[in-house]
Design a protein around this motif. Structure first.
Motif, mmCIF file in Angstrom:
data_model
loop_
_atom_site.group_PDB
_atom_site.id
_atom_site.type_symbol
_atom_site.label_atom_id
_atom_site.label_comp_id
_atom_site.label_asym_id
_atom_site.label_seq_id
_atom_site.Cartn_x
_atom_site.Cartn_y
_atom_site.Cartn_z
ATOM 1 N N PRO A 43 63.117 88.375 14.469
ATOM 2 C CA PRO A 43 63.054 89.367 13.390
ATOM 3 C C PRO A 43 62.989 88.684 12.024
ATOM 4 C CG PRO A 43 64.815 89.885 14.936
ATOM 5 C CD PRO A 43 64.366 88.497 15.246
ATOM 6 N N VAL A 44 62.126 89.214 11.159
ATOM 7 C CA VAL A 44 61.954 88.673 9.805
ATOM 8 C C VAL A 44 61.957 89.841 8.825
ATOM 9 C CG1 VAL A 44 60.423 87.423 8.236
ATOM 10 C CG2 VAL A 44 60.608 86.699 10.629
ATOM 11 N N THR A 45 62.748 89.742 7.782
ATOM 12 C CA THR A 45 62.761 90.750 6.719
ATOM 13 C C THR A 45 61.881 90.273 5.575
ATOM 14 O OG1 THR A 45 65.014 91.428 7.287
ATOM 15 C CG2 THR A 45 64.192 92.066 5.117
ATOM 16 N N LEU A 46 60.911 91.086 5.199
ATOM 17 C CA LEU A 46 59.976 90.726 4.145
ATOM 18 C C LEU A 46 60.554 91.051 2.772
ATOM 19 C CD1 LEU A 46 56.686 92.037 5.786
ATOM 20 C CD2 LEU A 46 57.683 89.744 5.912
ATOM 21 N N ALA A 47 59.857 90.610 1.732
ATOM 22 C CA ALA A 47 60.346 90.780 0.364
ATOM 23 C C ALA A 47 60.523 92.250 -0.005
ATOM 24 C CB ALA A 47 59.401 90.099 -0.619
ATOM 25 N N ASP A 48 59.698 93.125 0.593
ATOM 26 C CA ASP A 48 59.804 94.551 0.272
ATOM 27 C C ASP A 48 60.865 95.271 1.112
ATOM 28 O OD1 ASP A 48 58.655 94.667 2.761
ATOM 29 O OD2 ASP A 48 56.825 95.693 2.123
ATOM 30 N N GLY A 49 61.582 94.496 1.927
ATOM 31 C CA GLY A 49 62.632 95.079 2.748
ATOM 32 C C GLY A 49 62.193 95.514 4.133
ATOM 33 N N SER A 50 60.902 95.532 4.378
ATOM 34 C CA SER A 50 60.415 95.912 5.703
ATOM 35 C C SER A 50 60.643 94.773 6.694
ATOM 36 C CB SER A 50 58.932 96.268 5.648
ATOM 37 O OG SER A 50 58.167 95.152 5.228
ATOM 38 N N GLN A 51 60.666 95.132 7.965
ATOM 39 C CA GLN A 51 60.909 94.138 8.999
ATOM 40 C C GLN A 51 59.712 93.999 9.928
ATOM 41 O OE1 GLN A 51 64.656 94.762 11.105
ATOM 42 N NE2 GLN A 51 65.549 93.175 9.815
ATOM 43 N N ILE A 52 59.461 92.748 10.320
ATOM 44 C CA ILE A 52 58.447 92.447 11.321
ATOM 45 C C ILE A 52 59.095 91.531 12.363
ATOM 46 C CG2 ILE A 52 56.542 92.628 9.670
ATOM 47 C CD1 ILE A 52 56.425 89.514 9.744
ATOM 48 N N ALA A 53 58.342 91.214 13.378
ATOM 49 C CA ALA A 53 58.778 90.202 14.333
ATOM 50 C C ALA A 53 57.764 89.070 14.332
ATOM 51 C CB ALA A 53 58.904 90.790 15.729
ATOM 52 N N ASP A 54 58.252 87.852 14.135
ATOM 53 C CA ASP A 54 57.421 86.671 14.314
ATOM 54 C C ASP A 54 57.469 86.285 15.788
ATOM 55 O OD1 ASP A 54 56.203 86.072 11.948
ATOM 56 O OD2 ASP A 54 57.686 84.586 11.300
ATOM 57 N N LEU A 55 56.303 86.082 16.380
ATOM 58 C CA LEU A 55 56.219 85.779 17.803
ATOM 59 C C LEU A 55 55.972 84.295 18.034
ATOM 60 C CD1 LEU A 55 53.953 88.752 18.949
ATOM 61 C CD2 LEU A 55 56.455 88.640 18.921
ATOM 62 N N TYR A 56 56.786 83.702 18.859
ATOM 63 C CA TYR A 56 56.632 82.318 19.302
ATOM 64 C C TYR A 56 56.480 82.317 20.824
ATOM 65 C CZ TYR A 56 58.802 80.862 14.830
ATOM 66 O OH TYR A 56 59.110 80.664 13.505
ATOM 67 N N ILE A 57 55.804 81.305 21.360
ATOM 68 C CA ILE A 57 55.855 81.057 22.802
ATOM 69 C C ILE A 57 57.094 80.206 23.076
ATOM 70 C CG2 ILE A 57 54.717 79.956 24.757
ATOM 71 C CD1 ILE A 57 52.048 80.532 23.445
ATOM 72 N N GLU A 58 57.879 80.615 24.050
ATOM 73 C CA GLU A 58 59.067 79.847 24.397
ATOM 74 C C GLU A 58 58.688 78.393 24.683
ATOM 75 O OE1 GLU A 58 60.970 81.721 27.679
ATOM 76 O OE2 GLU A 58 61.317 83.602 26.611
ATOM 77 N N LYS A 59 59.417 77.465 24.090
ATOM 78 C CA LYS A 59 59.058 76.047 24.206
ATOM 79 C C LYS A 59 58.998 75.580 25.652
ATOM 80 C CE LYS A 59 60.730 74.565 19.672
ATOM 81 N NZ LYS A 59 61.663 73.681 18.937
ATOM 82 N N SER A 60 59.903 76.076 26.476
ATOM 83 C CA SER A 60 59.937 75.637 27.874
ATOM 84 C C SER A 60 58.721 76.113 28.673
ATOM 85 C CB SER A 60 61.218 76.129 28.552
ATOM 86 O OG SER A 60 61.250 77.548 28.591
ATOM 87 N N ARG A 61 58.010 77.105 28.139
ATOM 88 C CA ARG A 61 56.874 77.676 28.857
ATOM 89 C C ARG A 61 55.543 77.401 28.156
ATOM 90 N NH1 ARG A 61 58.916 83.616 30.764
ATOM 91 N NH2 ARG A 61 57.235 83.311 32.246
ATOM 92 N N PHE A 62 55.610 76.726 27.023
ATOM 93 C CA PHE A 62 54.419 76.513 26.200
ATOM 94 C C PHE A 62 53.359 75.708 26.947
ATOM 95 C CE2 PHE A 62 51.732 74.573 23.031
ATOM 96 C CZ PHE A 62 51.611 75.523 22.034
ATOM 97 N N HIS A 63 53.783 74.631 27.607
ATOM 98 C CA HIS A 63 52.814 73.742 28.259
ATOM 99 C C HIS A 63 51.946 74.508 29.254
ATOM 100 C CE1 HIS A 63 52.048 69.860 30.796
ATOM 101 N NE2 HIS A 63 50.995 70.196 30.074
ATOM 102 N N GLN A 64 52.563 75.199 30.201
ATOM 103 C CA GLN A 64 51.790 75.887 31.224
ATOM 104 C C GLN A 64 51.038 77.096 30.674
ATOM 105 O OE1 GLN A 64 51.093 74.864 34.343
ATOM 106 N NE2 GLN A 64 52.122 73.016 33.620
ATOM 107 N N GLN A 65 51.624 77.779 29.702
ATOM 108 C CA GLN A 65 50.985 78.979 29.175
ATOM 109 C C GLN A 65 49.803 78.674 28.283
ATOM 110 O OE1 GLN A 65 51.435 82.247 29.834
ATOM 111 N NE2 GLN A 65 49.688 82.595 28.497
#
Length: 239
Positions: A122-144
């Motif tokens: 979860p990330v709160t932006l300057a205007d107060g709205s919220q988004i989600a930043d998506l990452y690939i889990e490090k343990s699964r990055f190689h195969q994915q």
């Protein structure tokens, strides 16, 4: 020699950064191409497309515009109506039609396992709205993401991955530039993010020149020769 060739602008996709093009840049530069590897903001499709569009406006002379993954959606948005973009090259990438999103296209046919590997922050932006930043889990990055890259390189890629805002992958595209600009597509046959069948469908719809490579989603890292060769082919065809 460089002045006689188009500038190649490379746009990375989600979960990557500009360094993912390093091998491709090296090969293109060795053949005299001026190259710019853009830093895609990964914040929203309209916003990211406008960022690339402004970059394109700063470049004199013809351009070959290249996008990987979500970067394909970005270049298609960005290049519409820009006369000096002479070719589009999509590398294991999305070619959305108007209104289509990356999320919708990736689920058109079975085969994508990306969703189950994602870790939202979860990330709160300057205007107060919220988004989600998506990452690939490090343990699964190689195969994915990069199954045909060494474990050592994949570990570095996982640590340096750029997150994408969830809204960017869900945002519908504007009128696509691939309907007006000649396009080339590299289909990554072993892709676990965008199924090869989806890539082939989009390429056929765009009437693109297609090459298929037995590679993972990280084909620009694992197969830079094939990627650079296709870019060179596009540049020569439009020159």
């Amino acid at each position: 020699m460089s002045a006689q060739k188009p500038t190649v602008v490379l746009v990375h996709g989600a979960f990557a950064d500009s360094s993912s093009w390093n091998g491709v840049v090296e090969r293109l530069q060795s053949h005299g191409y001026p190259v710019v590897a853009a830093s895609n903001p990964l914040r929203g499709l309209t916003r990211d497309g406008e960022y690339v569009r402004q970059l394109l406006a700063s470049i004199e002379g013809p351009v070959v515009l290249v996008g990987h993954s979500y970067g394909g959606s970005v270049i298609s948005n960005a290049a519409s109506g820009i006369d000096h973009v002479k070719a589009l090259v999509f590398v294991a990438a999305f070619l959305p039609d108007e209104g289509e999103s990356a999320v919708a296209l990736s689920g058109m046919y079975p085969g994508s396992t990306l969703g189950e590997t994602l870790h939202p922050v979860p990330v709160t932006l300057a205007d107060g709205s919220q988004i989600a930043d998506l990452y690939i889990e490090k343990s699964r990055f190689h195969q994915q993401f990069a199954a045909d890259v060494s474990e050592e390189i994949a570990a570095i890629m996982a640590a340096t991955q750029r997150p994408v805002a969830d809204a960017a992958l869900a945002e519908g595209a504007s009128a696509p530039a691939w309907k007006e600009i000649p396009s080339w597509v590299l289909v990554a046959a072993e892709d676990r993010n965008i199924p090869a069948r989806v890539q082939a469908f989009m390429a056929e719809r765009a009437k693109a020149t297609v090459v298929e490579v037995p590679a993972s989603h990280a084909v620009s890292v694992s197969r830079p020769d094939e990627v650079a060769r296709l870019i060179d082919e596009a540049a020569r065809a439009t020159g």
